[in-house]
Design an enzyme around this catalytic site. Structure first.
Site, mmCIF file in Angstrom:
data_model
loop_
_atom_site.group_PDB
_atom_site.id
_atom_site.type_symbol
_atom_site.label_atom_id
_atom_site.label_comp_id
_atom_site.label_asym_id
_atom_site.label_seq_id
_atom_site.Cartn_x
_atom_site.Cartn_y
_atom_site.Cartn_z
ATOM 1 N N TYR A 78 -5.103 1.638 15.602
ATOM 2 C CA TYR A 78 -3.896 1.537 16.422
ATOM 3 C C TYR A 78 -4.169 1.285 17.896
ATOM 4 O O TYR A 78 -3.461 0.521 18.528
ATOM 5 C CB TYR A 78 -3.065 2.822 16.291
ATOM 6 N N TRP A 86 5.524 12.577 10.546
ATOM 7 C CA TRP A 86 4.897 13.898 10.513
ATOM 8 C C TRP A 86 5.567 14.872 11.479
ATOM 9 O O TRP A 86 6.787 14.968 11.480
ATOM 10 C CB TRP A 86 3.382 13.740 10.767
ATOM 11 N N ARG A 141 0.851 -1.187 0.000
ATOM 12 C CA ARG A 141 0.000 0.000 0.000
ATOM 13 C C ARG A 141 0.889 1.240 0.000
ATOM 14 O O ARG A 141 1.652 1.463 0.941
ATOM 15 C CB ARG A 141 -0.892 -0.005 1.243
ATOM 16 N N GLU A 148 -4.043 -0.192 7.862
ATOM 17 C CA GLU A 148 -2.897 0.165 8.705
ATOM 18 C C GLU A 148 -3.087 -0.397 10.095
ATOM 19 O O GLU A 148 -4.185 -0.360 10.641
ATOM 20 C CB GLU A 148 -2.753 1.687 8.869
ATOM 21 N N ASN A 152 -8.017 1.816 9.342
ATOM 22 C CA ASN A 152 -6.752 1.973 10.071
ATOM 23 C C ASN A 152 -7.034 1.968 11.564
ATOM 24 O O ASN A 152 -7.901 2.731 12.031
ATOM 25 C CB ASN A 152 -6.101 3.328 9.756
ATOM 26 N N HIS A 179 -2.901 11.408 0.962
ATOM 27 C CA HIS A 179 -2.452 11.210 2.338
ATOM 28 C C HIS A 179 -1.838 12.504 2.872
ATOM 29 O O HIS A 179 -0.630 12.597 3.089
ATOM 30 C CB HIS A 179 -1.425 10.073 2.393
ATOM 31 N N ASN A 184 -6.978 8.893 2.719
ATOM 32 C CA ASN A 184 -6.542 8.235 3.944
ATOM 33 C C ASN A 184 -6.935 9.065 5.167
ATOM 34 O O ASN A 184 -6.554 10.223 5.291
ATOM 35 C CB ASN A 184 -5.013 8.095 3.938
ATOM 36 N N GLU A 185 -7.687 8.470 6.056
ATOM 37 C CA GLU A 185 -7.990 9.043 7.367
ATOM 38 C C GLU A 185 -8.594 10.444 7.310
ATOM 39 O O GLU A 185 -7.986 11.423 7.749
ATOM 40 C CB GLU A 185 -6.736 9.063 8.238
HETATM 41 C C1 BGC Z 1 -1.133 7.612 9.369
HETATM 42 C C2 BGC Z 1 0.351 7.452 9.134
HETATM 43 C C3 BGC Z 1 1.098 7.586 10.436
HETATM 44 C C4 BGC Z 1 0.596 6.527 11.381
HETATM 45 C C5 BGC Z 1 1.262 6.538 12.722
HETATM 46 C C6 BGC Z 1 -1.633 6.925 10.587
HETATM 47 O O1 BGC Z 1 -2.604 7.705 11.180
HETATM 48 O O2 BGC Z 1 -1.857 7.206 8.244
HETATM 49 O O3 BGC Z 1 0.774 8.404 8.213
HETATM 50 O O4 BGC Z 1 2.477 7.479 10.255
HETATM 51 O O5 BGC Z 1 -0.762 6.735 11.621
HETATM 52 O O6 BGC Z 1 1.040 7.728 13.387
#
Ligand code: BGC
Length: 541
Positions: free
Chosen positions: A364, A481, A130, A429, A362, A175, A219-220
């Site tokens: 986390y 970032w 991706r 992600e 995505n 993005h 993206n996001e």
């Molecule tokens: C983003 C990425 C970022 C990752 C970790 C995601 O929200 O798409 O660009 O590096 O999170 O923060």
């Protein structure tokens, strides 16, 4: 219960129960710890919870195993071959020179390293990769008035090199690195951007589409709406858009996505035969105190304002009632004549609903929510009437916002299934960062991938969530970032002190590639399994 604590009087409470000393009846209320202790006694100890148990099994055949990077985070070459300035170039190359290396350039030089990048992808054994297109590399001022053929050729060569290695490209059109020329006329706050994004997409589909089967429009959108990358030089990327602007940006993002989905559907799908969607990101939210209804309600609101903001219009039609009602009521109460959340017309609702071929997701981390009353303030937190915290016992990562919380993954995947009509899901992600001294033995990343992917397997096998693919963020350490190169998400380490910026594998590479080879987690009891055998070094590339 809380009681008289000697010299500290009633100021220090050791109790499992709170006692209200202002009330003559001295009522006792169980604290969270009382419930917790009750459970420990009931279980007579600490049996592994359902959340903690690992399961064995396999993902579907043809599962998409992927990893990701983003153009701005890896490409470098910001002055190469006619590229236009993006909002991130402008930020990263200001006199602050926050991220510049000695060449005045940044990132991992992927613009010049197609062969190296494809080699490490092969080493990982992924089936898909991706990556993102940099809008201003292809269209320097954001419009089709001038096409930068050199920039376009980079993506064309990358796609061909991937296909030659039997890796399918999964391309995202946007993005975050907006052409500065478009930012100068209002960026995502100006609805002219809808047409401009469509023209850009049209060019990319026409030039690359014959070789690409998987697309993502944006993206996001949540992060684009919330974070004003164009606001001021001091800290774009961590500057939040003020007041109501996130809703306006969100509105334009949803429309822009829908137009590009229709464009692909009407003009390209029949010939190119690909699939296209949006990638929505969201944390999962649990109540801070699961025994308090107001915390349970706050957690629901947090999720509805996060994933629901974008998923509801696209998958169910229109903004959710939760968002519409709360924001309208709060706007009227503040003396406005209409809601601060823009409205879609009935035609727009119809045009946007169903503009997906899968759910790009995505994810986390998980947070804990509780209610907060912000009065009549008009920002996002105030509207959702909640704040979030984390549990101090959760494992840390290299990023303050990211705690290792695998259990939330299965829950939010189930939420998507229930709430948005059981769509096919491609996880676009998921990953974890580290910071501090370089250590290629990244045990915590191995732990993260095993636990998170195992939760995905539970969602697939035990809860029948329709999961089609998984994407590890990220292939290599890259520009995180506003935090620069200090937070490293890569499966491969990138050595920036060497001018060749070599990619060096971390230990988690073999964990992830083993999960890929096994297509899941084979049961050791039914072994031995060939896929678990490490490949001899040297055979890898
Ligand atoms: C983003 C990425 C970022 C990752 C970790 C995601 O929200 O798409 O660009 O590096 O999170 O923060």
């Amino acid at each position: 219960m809380d009681s008289f604590e000697w010299l500290n009087g009633y100021k220090v409470g050791f109790g499992l129960h709170h006692v209200d000393f202002n009330n003559p009846n001295r009522p006792r209320t169980p604290k969270y710890s009382a419930h917790y202790y009750y459970q420990v006694m009931k279980d007579n100890g600490f049996p592994l919870t359902e959340d903690e148990k690992m399961i064995y099994g396999h993902f579907r055949k043809e599962f998409i195993w992927s990893t990701a990077t983003a153009s701005y985070q890896i490409e470098g070459g910001w002055r190469a071959d006619g590229k236009g300035l993006s909002i991130w170039d402008k930020f990263a190359h200001t006199p602050l020179k926050v991220f510049n290396d000695d060449n005045g350039d940044i990132a991992c030089d992927s613009y010049n390293k197609i062969d190296e990048d494809v080699a490490i992808l092969k080493q990982l054994k992924v089936t898909h990769y991706r990556f993102f297109i940099s809008w201003s590399r292809v269209l320097p001022d954001g419009t089709t008035s001038h096409i930068n053929e050199a920039g376009l050729s980079y993506y064309d060569r990358l796609v061909k090199a991937l296909l030659a290695a039997n890796i399918q490209p999964h391309i995202t059109l946007y993005h975050w690195d907006l052409p500065q020329a478009l930012q100068d006329i209002g960026g995502w706050e100006n609805d002219d951007i809808v047409g401009k994004f469509r023209d850009y997409a049209d060019l990319i589909f026409s030039r690359l589409g014959h070789n690409v089967k998987h697309w993502i429009t944006i993206n996001e959108p949540y992060n684009i709406a919330m974070v004003g990358h164009g606001y001021g030089v001091a800290a774009p990327g961590i500057n939040f858009r003020p007041g109501t602007l996130p809703y306006i940006v969100g509105h334009n993002l949803i429309k822009a996505h829908a137009e590009v989905w229709h464009l692909y559907n009407d003009k390209y799908r029949a010939v190119q035969k690909g699939i296209i969607s949006i990638t929505i990101n969201s944390d999962w939210s649990e109540p801070r105190n699961p025994y308090k209804q107001e915390d349970i309600d706050a957690a629901r609101r947090v999720v509805q304002f996060y994933i629901g903001w974008f998923a509801h219009p696209i998958y169910n039609g229109d903004y959710s009632d939760v968002m519409k009602t709360i924001i309208r009521e709060r706007s009227l109460a503040a003396g406005l004549t209409k809601s601060r959340l823009p409205e879609f017309t009935p035609d727009e609702i119809k045009r946007i609903k169903g503009t997906y071929d899968y759910f790009g997701f995505n994810h986390y981390t998980t947070v804990l929510a509780f209610p907060v009353n912000f009065g009549d303030l008009s920002h996002y937190d105030a509207d959702r009437q909640a704040r979030t915290v984390v549990d101090r016992t959760w494992l840390d990562s290299g990023s303050g916002w990211l705690k290792i919380t695998p259990f939330g993954f299965r829950r939010i995947l189930n939420f998507i299934k229930e709430e948005y009509g059981n769509p096919p899901i491609i996880i676009t992600e998921n990953g974890v960062s580290e910071r501090g001294p370089i250590d290629l033995n990244d045990n915590h990343r191995t732990y993260h991938y095993e636990k998170y992917i195992n939760q995905v397997l539970k969602a697939y096998l035990q809860d029948n969530v329709d999961i089609r693919g998984y994407t590890a963020w990220s292939l290599m350490d890259n520009l995180e970032w506003a935090t620069g190169f200090s937070e490293r998400f890569g499966l491969f380490y990138v050595n920036h002190s060497d001018p060749n910026v070599p990619r060096v594998k971390k230990a988690s590479v073999s964990t992830y590639s083993t999960i890929i080879s096994c297509n899941g987690f084979p049961d050791p009891a039914s072994g031995p399994h060939d896929c678990l055998k490490p490949e001899p070094e040297g055979k890898l590339i």
